[in-house]
Scaffold this active site. Structure first.
Site, PDB file in Angstrom:
ATOM      1  CB  SER A   9      -0.908   0.017   1.226  1.00 18.52           C
ATOM      2  OG  SER A   9      -1.493   1.303   1.330  1.00 18.52           O
ATOM      3  CG  HIS A  34      -3.783  -1.548  -1.781  1.00 17.24           C
ATOM      4  ND1 HIS A  34      -4.874  -2.297  -2.165  1.00 17.24           N
ATOM      5  CD2 HIS A  34      -4.210  -0.766  -0.758  1.00 17.24           C
ATOM      6  CE1 HIS A  34      -5.912  -1.998  -1.390  1.00 17.24           C
ATOM      7  NE2 HIS A  34      -5.545  -1.051  -0.536  1.00 17.24           N
ATOM      8  CG  MET A  38      -8.497   7.041   2.505  1.00 18.07           C
ATOM      9  SD  MET A  38      -7.588   7.075   4.061  1.00 18.07           S
ATOM     10  CE  MET A  38      -6.762   5.491   4.000  1.00 18.07           C
ATOM     11  CG  HIS A  67      -9.289   0.132  -0.726  1.00 19.90           C
ATOM     12  ND1 HIS A  67      -8.721  -0.122   0.511  1.00 19.90           N
ATOM     13  CD2 HIS A  67     -10.635   0.115  -0.523  1.00 19.90           C
ATOM     14  CE1 HIS A  67      -9.673  -0.274   1.416  1.00 19.90           C
ATOM     15  NE2 HIS A  67     -10.842  -0.133   0.823  1.00 19.90           N
ATOM     16  CG  MET A  69     -11.428   3.213   1.973  1.00 20.24           C
ATOM     17  SD  MET A  69      -9.873   3.136   2.854  1.00 20.24           S
ATOM     18  CE  MET A  69      -8.748   3.177   1.470  1.00 20.24           C
ATOM     19  CG  MET A 138     -11.859  -2.809   4.914  1.00 22.24           C
ATOM     20  SD  MET A 138     -10.333  -2.267   4.111  1.00 22.24           S
ATOM     21  CE  MET A 138      -9.383  -1.611   5.474  1.00 22.24           C
ATOM     22  N   GLY A 145      -3.342   3.777   8.035  1.00 21.52           N
ATOM     23  CA  GLY A 145      -2.384   2.684   8.062  1.00 21.52           C
ATOM     24  C   GLY A 145      -1.919   2.473   9.499  1.00 21.52           C
ATOM     25  CG  ASP A 176      -6.369  -2.899   2.851  1.00 20.83           C
ATOM     26  OD1 ASP A 176      -5.296  -2.678   3.426  1.00 20.83           O
ATOM     27  OD2 ASP A 176      -6.967  -2.063   2.135  1.00 20.83           O
ATOM     28  N   GLY A 178      -3.114  -4.206   8.788  1.00 22.12           N
ATOM     29  CA  GLY A 178      -2.391  -4.912   9.847  1.00 22.12           C
ATOM     30  C   GLY A 178      -1.740  -6.205   9.408  1.00 22.12           C
TER      31      GLY A 178
HETATM   32  C1  DX5 Z   1      -6.552   1.416   5.387  1.00 20.97           C
HETATM   33  C2  DX5 Z   1      -6.061   1.123   3.991  1.00 20.97           C
HETATM   34  C3  DX5 Z   1      -4.921   0.195   3.936  1.00 20.97           C
HETATM   35  C4  DX5 Z   1      -3.666   0.663   4.637  1.00 20.97           C
HETATM   36  C5  DX5 Z   1      -3.032  -0.559   5.212  1.00 20.97           C
HETATM   37  O1  DX5 Z   1      -7.738   2.090   5.339  1.00 20.97           O
HETATM   38  O2  DX5 Z   1      -7.098   0.565   3.212  1.00 20.97           O
HETATM   39  O3  DX5 Z   1      -4.625  -0.208   2.608  1.00 20.97           O
HETATM   40  O4  DX5 Z   1      -2.771   1.333   3.808  1.00 20.97           O
HETATM   41  O5  DX5 Z   1      -2.001  -0.148   6.024  1.00 20.97           O
HETATM   42  P1  DX5 Z   1      -1.281  -1.124   7.057  1.00 20.97           P
HETATM   43  O6  DX5 Z   1      -0.709  -2.270   6.263  1.00 20.97           O
HETATM   44  O7  DX5 Z   1      -0.249  -0.243   7.658  1.00 20.97           O
HETATM   45  O8  DX5 Z   1      -2.328  -1.585   8.041  1.00 20.97           O
HETATM   46 ZN    ZN Z   2      -6.541  -0.306   1.192  1.00 20.88          ZN
END
Ligand code: DX5
Ligand code: ZN
Length: 216
Positions: A9, A34, A38, A67, A69, A138, A145, A176, A178
């Site tokens: 990502s 990725h 947002m 992705h 959001m 999710m 992140g 996606d 953690g």
């Molecule tokens: C969160 C995003 C993820 C994010 C994941 O809303 O959709 O793609 O970048 O980040 P990590 O891998 O740090 O959890």
């Molecule tokens: Zn994502």
């Protein structure tokens, strides 16, 4: 043993060195970039929009996994098609007419993904699973992140996998949030096909090796 496709990502990339980070991912064992868009409405955070996606696309040599959001994603499907999105994922919770949105994404030549928030039951995809190319589960609440992985995700993966088999769907399962090497193998064993990882890749000493390690 089955190997996952890795989608680093870019939300966790160094935006001052975006070209460098995109090129690092291009040359790694990753399958996709990725890209997290947002809007500050659907999620409490604003990431980046079209000009940044365009800059990523300019340097990308592997497919873009976008992705969204955002609320009312229908307004932007065509624009993301023009920006070269390979997979375009919308949120179940953001679409009033999800079937129509999925058909529109596919008519624009993209793979259609549907993302589910942690509280959204996977059974809600029952009537649409045959139309979907990617189910994005999710494993954190979307928006940021670096959050901790929600353990209930394994049960959700198994439930989606069973639904895909039962309904004879070819959908891939993407996880996606953690994701680290502490859970990557268990996720693949549960049925995940694509693993997204932001912080774990970009905050590591050697991101190229981390991507390889996540792939297993
Ligand atoms: C969160 C995003 C993820 C994010 C994941 O809303 O959709 O793609 O970048 O980040 P990590 O891998 O740090 O959890
Ligand atoms: Zn994502």
């Amino acid at each position: 043993m089955k190997k996952a496709s890795i989608a680093p990502s870019l939300l966790a990339a160094d935006f001052g060195n975006l070209q460098r980070d995109v090129e690092m991912v291009n040359a790694s064992e990753a399958t996709y970039h990725h890209i997290d868009v947002m809007d500050g409405v659907f999620v409490p955070n604003i990431s980046y929009g079209m000009p940044v996606v365009k800059a990523i696309q300019k340097h990308a040599t592997i497919p873009l996994d976008v992705h969204l959001m955002i609320v009312d994603p229908d307004r932007y499907l065509e624009e993301f098609a023009k920006l070269g999105a390979h997979i375009l994922t919308v949120h179940y919770e953001a679409c009033t007419h999800l079937h129509r949105t999925i058909q529109a994404i596919k008519a624009l030549g993209m793979k259609a993904g549907v993302a589910l928030n942690p509280h959204t039951n996977v059974s809600l995809l029952e009537d649409i699973i045959q139309d979907i190319d990617v189910v994005l589960i999710m494993s954190v609440n979307p928006g940021f992140g670096g959050q901790s992985f929600i353990e209930n995700t394994y049960d959700k993966i198994k439930a989606v996998k069973a639904m895909i088999t039962r309904k004879n769907s070819s959908a891939l399962i993407e996880i996606d949030g953690g994701v680290t090497t502490a859970n990557s193998q268990k996720l693949v064993d549960a049925g995940a096909d694509i693993l997204v990882a932001g912080s774990f890749v970009f905050k590591s000493e050697d991101p190229t090796t981390t991507i390889k390690d996540l792939k297993g």
